[in-house]
Design an enzyme around this catalytic site. Structure first.
Site, PDB file in Angstrom:
ATOM      1  N   PRO A 141       0.820  -1.221   0.000  1.00  0.00           N
ATOM      2  CA  PRO A 141       0.000   0.000   0.000  1.00  0.00           C
ATOM      3  C   PRO A 141       0.848   1.264   0.000  1.00  0.00           C
ATOM      4  O   PRO A 141       0.331   2.359  -0.217  1.00  0.00           O
ATOM      5  CB  PRO A 141      -0.824  -0.113   1.294  1.00  0.00           C
ATOM      6  CG  PRO A 141      -0.351  -1.312   2.013  1.00  0.00           C
ATOM      7  CD  PRO A 141       0.654  -2.042   1.200  1.00  0.00           C
ATOM      8  N   GLU A 199       1.466  -7.841   8.766  1.00  0.00           N
ATOM      9  CA  GLU A 199       1.442  -6.384   8.959  1.00  0.00           C
ATOM     10  C   GLU A 199       2.399  -5.658   8.033  1.00  0.00           C
ATOM     11  O   GLU A 199       2.335  -4.454   7.881  1.00  0.00           O
ATOM     12  CB  GLU A 199       1.778  -6.039  10.415  1.00  0.00           C
ATOM     13  CG  GLU A 199       0.686  -6.393  11.387  1.00  0.00           C
ATOM     14  CD  GLU A 199      -0.680  -5.868  10.976  1.00  0.00           C
ATOM     15  OE1 GLU A 199      -0.808  -4.660  10.764  1.00  0.00           O
ATOM     16  OE2 GLU A 199      -1.608  -6.684  10.877  1.00  0.00           O
ATOM     17  N   ARG A 254      -2.915  -8.449 -20.602  1.00  0.00           N
ATOM     18  CA  ARG A 254      -3.869  -8.137 -21.679  1.00  0.00           C
ATOM     19  C   ARG A 254      -3.303  -7.130 -22.676  1.00  0.00           C
ATOM     20  O   ARG A 254      -3.833  -6.968 -23.774  1.00  0.00           O
ATOM     21  CB  ARG A 254      -5.219  -7.681 -21.127  1.00  0.00           C
ATOM     22  CG  ARG A 254      -5.190  -6.411 -20.344  1.00  0.00           C
ATOM     23  CD  ARG A 254      -6.460  -6.244 -19.549  1.00  0.00           C
ATOM     24  NE  ARG A 254      -7.656  -6.240 -20.382  1.00  0.00           N
ATOM     25  CZ  ARG A 254      -7.996  -5.249 -21.178  1.00  0.00           C
ATOM     26  NH1 ARG A 254      -7.220  -4.185 -21.282  1.00  0.00           N
ATOM     27  NH2 ARG A 254      -9.099  -5.302 -21.879  1.00  0.00           N
ATOM     28  N   ASP A 272     -10.276   0.627 -25.581  1.00  0.00           N
ATOM     29  CA  ASP A 272     -10.529   0.336 -24.178  1.00  0.00           C
ATOM     30  C   ASP A 272     -10.588   1.571 -23.305  1.00  0.00           C
ATOM     31  O   ASP A 272      -9.933   2.563 -23.539  1.00  0.00           O
ATOM     32  CB  ASP A 272      -9.413  -0.555 -23.640  1.00  0.00           C
ATOM     33  CG  ASP A 272      -9.943  -1.890 -23.222  1.00  0.00           C
ATOM     34  OD1 ASP A 272     -11.158  -2.058 -23.276  1.00  0.00           O
ATOM     35  OD2 ASP A 272      -9.134  -2.746 -22.850  1.00  0.00           O
TER      36      ASP A 272
HETATM   37  N1  ADE Z   1      -1.004  -5.035   0.004  1.00  0.00           N
HETATM   38  C1  ADE Z   1      -1.916  -4.624   0.909  1.00  0.00           C
HETATM   39  N2  ADE Z   1      -2.656  -3.621   0.441  1.00  0.00           N
HETATM   40  C2  ADE Z   1      -2.199  -3.368  -0.836  1.00  0.00           C
HETATM   41  C3  ADE Z   1      -2.571  -2.443  -1.850  1.00  0.00           C
HETATM   42  N3  ADE Z   1      -3.535  -1.556  -1.667  1.00  0.00           N
HETATM   43  N4  ADE Z   1      -1.880  -2.483  -2.993  1.00  0.00           N
HETATM   44  C4  ADE Z   1      -0.872  -3.363  -3.171  1.00  0.00           C
HETATM   45  N5  ADE Z   1      -0.489  -4.253  -2.258  1.00  0.00           N
HETATM   46  C5  ADE Z   1      -1.143  -4.267  -1.082  1.00  0.00           C
END
Ligand code: ADE
Length: 246
Positions: free
Chosen positions: A90, A117, A155, A170
């Site tokens: 994230p 975590e 793709r 697309d």
């Molecule tokens: N791992 C946990 N959340 C994620 C996300 N939003 N994007 C990529 N990998 C992740």
């Protein structure tokens, strides 16, 4: 293209890799996807892959050693000292069509899925060459994110989609959302397909579709319309649409 995926849960990929467009691309040898169980690169009796975080705090953190060793084993097998290596997290840069296009040019790609975590920061600093997030929300692991990356990259590979036009037209390819699509029946539960689509007039259909794309994008994703390079014809279609509405 060859994609090596490092994960604690290889079985999560079974259905994804065998169905639909990805399944066909693999059957046709356009892409070779290999799964590597991170746990197989541990050396202790209990195959420990995670530990408590230094400094305290909730949850467990993935240890660096099995991940480094798994990536190194893949590179050795490929006979390459450097391979684009993406950590799904994230904290990464936000995935978009342009990033997918760039990744689709790579001959080899390694994807690392984190879990728990987090993952020891030395993986991001000294092993991964890129860190990608698929959106501003927390997944329980990088596996689903890796599938998203594989799907949108594969793709784009030549020969994967049936017709090149489906790629060109697309959604997001040109930075606009796609126009509404309809199929038979022409009237369903009293809801009719827009008459222009039944007219057979290809010029009018193309104009209507473009206008719908523009209107949808303005309404739903104003951030995209700001970045899109609108032609004079686009501007005319928009002002026409607003005149009709008001
Ligand atoms: N791992 C946990 N959340 C994620 C996300 N939003 N994007 C990529 N990998 C992740």
């Amino acid at each position: 293209m060859r994609i090596d995926i490092l994960t604690l849960f290889p079985q999560m990929f079974d259905g994804f890799l065998s169905c639909s467009i990805i399944g066909r691309a693999r059957e046709r040898d356009i892409v070779d996807v290999r799964l590597h169980d991170i746990r197989a690169y541990t050396h202790d009796k209990h195959h420990i892959v995670d530990e408590y975080p230094y400094g305290g705090g909730a949850g467990m953190v993935l240890k660096p050693e099995p991940i480094f060793e798994a990536v190194e084993a893949v590179k050795e097998e490929l006979g390459l000292s450097s391979v684009p290596t993406v950590l799904l997290s994230p904290q990464g840069r936000l995935l978009n069509h342009e990033i997918a296009r760039q990744l689709a040019h790579c001959q080899h790609l390694i994807l690392i899925c984190g879990h728990y975590e987090g993952i020891d920061e030395r993986v991001a600093e000294h092993l991964a060459t890129d860190e990608i997030s698929i959106g501003d929300y927390l997944l329980s692991g990088g596996e689903v994110a890796a599938m998203v990356v594989v799907d949108c990259v594969v793709r784009l590979l030549p020969g994967v989609l049936g017709s090149e036009t489906s790629l060109v037209e697309d959604s997001h390819t040109y930075g606009l959302l796609e126009y509404p699509q309809y199929t038979r029946p022409a009237i369903y539960r009293g809801w009719s397909v827009p008459s222009v689509l039944l007219s057979g007039n290809h010029g009018e259909i193309a104009q209507w579709r473009r206008q719908q794309s523009l209107l949808r994008t303005i309404k739903r994703r104003p951030d995209l319309i700001e970045k899109a390079a609108l032609s004079d014809e686009d501007k005319r279609l928009l002002s026409e649409a607003f005149e009709i509405k008001s």
